[in-house]
Structures are given as structure tokens and as C-alpha cells.
Design a protein around this motif. Structure first.
Motif, PDB file in Angstrom:
ATOM      1  N   PRO A 242      39.615  52.477  38.296  1.00 29.56           N
ATOM      2  CA  PRO A 242      40.102  51.903  37.743  1.00 29.56           C
ATOM      3  C   PRO A 242      39.952  49.841  37.623  1.00 29.56           C
ATOM      4  O   PRO A 242      39.641  48.528  36.887  1.00 29.56           O
ATOM      5  CB  PRO A 242      40.244  51.996  36.260  1.00 29.56           C
ATOM      6  CG  PRO A 242      40.928  53.541  36.566  1.00 29.56           C
ATOM      7  CD  PRO A 242      40.379  53.596  37.755  1.00 29.56           C
ATOM      8  N   GLU A 243      40.631  49.640  38.875  1.00 32.50           N
ATOM      9  CA  GLU A 243      41.203  48.208  39.338  1.00 32.50           C
ATOM     10  C   GLU A 243      40.378  47.940  40.283  1.00 32.50           C
ATOM     11  O   GLU A 243      40.373  46.594  40.716  1.00 32.50           O
ATOM     12  CB  GLU A 243      42.671  48.269  39.778  1.00 32.50           C
ATOM     13  CG  GLU A 243      43.757  49.862  39.398  1.00 32.50           C
ATOM     14  CD  GLU A 243      44.062  48.820  37.973  1.00 32.50           C
ATOM     15  OE1 GLU A 243      43.664  47.594  38.054  1.00 32.50           O
ATOM     16  OE2 GLU A 243      44.151  49.242  37.270  1.00 32.50           O
ATOM     17  N   VAL A 244      39.163  48.842  40.876  1.00 33.94           N
ATOM     18  CA  VAL A 244      38.189  48.272  41.659  1.00 33.94           C
ATOM     19  C   VAL A 244      37.449  46.085  40.956  1.00 33.94           C
ATOM     20  O   VAL A 244      36.932  46.289  39.694  1.00 33.94           O
ATOM     21  CB  VAL A 244      37.157  49.114  42.161  1.00 33.94           C
ATOM     22  CG1 VAL A 244      37.701  50.426  42.610  1.00 33.94           C
ATOM     23  CG2 VAL A 244      35.802  49.140  40.629  1.00 33.94           C
ATOM     24  N   GLU A 245      37.320  45.893  41.898  1.00 38.01           N
ATOM     25  CA  GLU A 245      36.449  44.298  41.801  1.00 38.01           C
ATOM     26  C   GLU A 245      35.163  44.342  42.347  1.00 38.01           C
ATOM     27  O   GLU A 245      34.539  45.126  43.510  1.00 38.01           O
ATOM     28  CB  GLU A 245      37.084  43.451  41.901  1.00 38.01           C
ATOM     29  CG  GLU A 245      38.589  43.188  41.419  1.00 38.01           C
ATOM     30  CD  GLU A 245      38.466  42.621  39.752  1.00 38.01           C
ATOM     31  OE1 GLU A 245      37.462  42.128  39.880  1.00 38.01           O
ATOM     32  OE2 GLU A 245      39.267  43.510  39.238  1.00 38.01           O
ATOM     33  N   ILE A 246      34.506  43.342  41.897  1.00 37.93           N
ATOM     34  CA  ILE A 246      33.153  43.782  43.030  1.00 37.93           C
ATOM     35  C   ILE A 246      32.850  42.684  44.140  1.00 37.93           C
ATOM     36  O   ILE A 246      34.430  42.286  44.901  1.00 37.93           O
ATOM     37  CB  ILE A 246      32.215  42.230  42.401  1.00 37.93           C
ATOM     38  CG1 ILE A 246      31.182  42.605  41.109  1.00 37.93           C
ATOM     39  CG2 ILE A 246      31.111  41.794  43.392  1.00 37.93           C
ATOM     40  CD1 ILE A 246      31.378  41.985  40.501  1.00 37.93           C
TER      41      ILE A 246
END
Length: 350
Positions: free
Chosen positions: A85-89
Motif C-alpha cells: 500500500p505504501e509504494v510510489e511511482i
């Protein structure tokens, strides 16, 4: 894959001493190669095997992207956040990509890896066993003869005896039991290579150690050996105990000990010489069975001039110079042999 495999790996660890973790690591590495070969060589994948259940999963490292151009290398942000849930591009994550039928490939690959590792372990055990025994005598059974090389079965492995290590005029037949000296042990791609010899001087030395208790116990010492395998040998011996006759100990009661060795060497003649710290006496002894009148040794030249009775000249020199040649090898000195009449003729000419 199943827990039965993990159980089998545990048994292998107990019986063969190969750590289960090492086998699992090897299987995972092989499965990674198998996956890339069958499903996608461009993907950066890892394979993990559960140490409890034996279940195998494949994970591909993918970059989180807003727009996916290559599904093998990238994953959509929304899809990635379902896992992390915490990932970014721009982040990299591991995404499971285990194929539906990968279990079958995994089972076959695991079997191959285990068999290969067992073979490697067996080869390593055999190598370590025989490398530690280099310089010893072994008994084996002749398997076959290929291009003048004798292949000998030693039980757990085969050994080679080249033509140069075979006693001249000896015939080797399949099923024949023979003794030989381990001259060298090498590693090779096909496993350990063990080389045997029946012509090596140390083969004769080991035979005497086996046959003569005084040598094995250290009371009698073998100082030097000169050997022309299949024909004749000279061996010099020394006693550390004044009460023990070194030559008599080697000959044995009624010549039994040396006869056993001669029989093993198919009739090779053996001269047993008493070693002496006095080089002139030692050289005289080395020319046995010839009698010697005098020896004049030059330390600087490492050369000895020997005089023998006329009737002993041919015996001292030996057939084709063999007795003199072996005496020189035994002592490490050059030996010039003259008869008494030859010496007198030279003196008279002066």
C-alpha cells in the motif's frame, strides 16, 4: 513440490552430510534458470522454496509505473498498492509470477539438482579418502585394459595404471587381484582420478614395511632404493638397534620375508644392502654380490674408484652394467670399476 521433498533433503543431510540449506539454495538457483529459459529471460526473477512445505514461488522485480510499457519489467501503481500500500511511482517491488504448471518443472529440476549434488558429494568423499591415502598400497581387481592402460576397481571407484607404471612382462587379466602403489590423486571434471604404480620405488618400500615388522616399528630404516622394475632392485637398510641385524630382519627366517616380496613382484631380484656412514664401505656393500678389494672415494667429485678381483669384474658390473648402475643410483655416487689386473697394467705402464 511438497513437504516430502523437504523431508528427503533432511534425510540426505543426515546420511550424506550435505546441508539442507545448500541443497535448497542449489534448487532455487536451478529453478531460476529454468524459469528464465521457459517463461521470460528478460525478467529479473528470484525463486523461493518454503523450508516447511516445499512450496515454490517465483517473484519478478518490477518498477512501479503510471503507464506500463513492458509488463515483464513494470507494474501499474494501483496493482502494486494492492500488494504494498505504501509504494510510489519509481519504486521497485517483488511481484509473484509463478506459472500454473511450474510445479512440474520444479519437481523435475529439484530431482536433477539433488542427483547432481549427490554425485558431486560422492566424488568429493572419494577424492578426500584417496588423496589422504596417496603413498599407500591398495589392493584392487583388474576391470579391463584399454590402450595399454589397466583400469582397476578399488570398490568405490576405479583407478588407472599407465604403461610406464606396469612391471614389464606382467600380464593383467580381468578379475585378477593385484596390489599397487597410489602414486597420485587428481581432481577432474569427471571426478577423482587415481593413478597406481607397480614400478615406483616406493612400492617396494611399502612392501617391505608390510612384510618386515622391524621396519614398521622403526627399528630398521630403509635408507635408499634403486629399482629397475621387473628385473632387479637394491635396497639399503640401517638398524637403530645394535642387537637387530637390518639385513637379516629384511630377509626373514629362511628368507621368507623377502621371498614373499619377490613373489609379489613376479621374480624381481632384490639385493638387500647394509647401509654404512662410511661411504667407501657403503659403496663396497652396494656392489653386492660382488666382492670388492678396495674403494677410493673423492668427495669433491662424488666419484668412487673401485677395484675388484679379476674373476669378480663381470659380476660387479653386472649384465649390461646393471649391478654398477643400481649401485650408483643407490649411493648417489659415480662408480668406476676396475679389475686388479687392469689396475696393475696401468701402474706398470707408468
Amino acid at each position: 513440490m511438497s513437504s516430502e521433498l523437504i523431508q528427503a533433503l533432511g534425510e540426505i543431510e543426515k546420511e550424506r552430510g550435505i546441508p539442507k540449506e545448500v541443497l535448497v539454495e542449489a534448487i532455487e538457483s536451478a529453478l531460476r534458470t529454468a524459469y528464465k529459459k521457459n517463461f521470460g529471460s528478460l525478467q529479473n526473477v528470484t525463486v523461493q522454496m518454503d523450508m516447511e512445505s516445499g512450496e515454490v514461488k517465483v517473484y519478478a522485480k518490477k518498477t512501479v509505473a503510471e503507464t506500463v510499457k513492458d509488463e515483464r519489467l513494470e507494474v501499474r501503481l494501483a496493482e502494486a498498492r494492492e500488494i504494498y500500500p505504501e509504494v510510489e511511482i519509481g519504486d521497485e517491488i517483488d511481484v509473484e509470477v509463478t506459472p500454473a504448471d511450474f510445479g512440474r518443472i520444479a519437481a523435475q529440476t529439484a530431482k536433477q539438482v539433488v542427483i547432481q549434488r549427490l554425485r558431486e558429494a560422492e566424488r568429493s568423499i572419494v577424492f578426500n579418502e584417496f588423496s589422504n591415502r596417496a603413498g599407500e598400497i591398495v589392493t584392487g581387481t583388474v576391470q579391463r585394459v584399454e590402450q595399454k592402460t589397466v583400469i582397476i576397481n578399488l570398490g568405490r571407484t576405479e583407478a588407472l595404471m599407465g604403461s610406464q607404471d606396469q612391471i614389464p612382462n606382467e600380464a593383467y587379466e580381468p578379475g585378477q587381484r593385484i596390489k599397487a602403489y597410489i602414486s597420485e590423486v587428481k581432481r577432474s571434471a569427471k571426478g577423482p582420478q587415481i593413478f597406481l604404480s607397480r614400478t615406483h620405488p616406493n612400492f617396494l618400500k611399502r612392501l617391505f614395511e608390510l612384510e618386515v615388522p622391524e621396519i614398521y616399528e622403526g627399528l630398521v630404516e630403509i635408507k635408499s632404493i634403486a629399482r629397475e622394475a621387473g628385473s632387479r632392485s637394491k635396497i639399503s637398510v640401517y638398524s637403530r638397534n645394535e642387537k637387530v641385524d637390518p639385513v637379516g630382519a629384511c630377509v626373514g627366517p629362511k628368507g621368507l620375508r623377502v621371498q614373499n616380496i619377490v613373489r609379489e613382484l613376479n621374480g624381481e631380484k632384490i639385493d638387500i644392502i647394509k647401509w654404512s656412514p662410511d661411504i667407501e664401505q657403503y659403496i663396497a656393500n652396494a656392489l653386492s654380490p660382488s666382492k670388492v678389494v678396495s674403494v677410493e672415494a673423492s668427495e669433491s667429485e662424488k666419484m668412487a674408484r673401485v677395484v675388484v678381483p679379476d674373476y669378480q669384474l663381470s659380476l660387479a658390473i653386472g649384465k649390461e652394467g646393471q649391478n654398477a648402475r643400481l649401485a650408483a643410483k643407490l649411493t648417489g655416487w659415480k662408480i668406476d670399476i676396475k679389475s686388479e689386473s687392469q689396475v696393475e697394467a696401468v701402474r706398470g705402464g707408468i
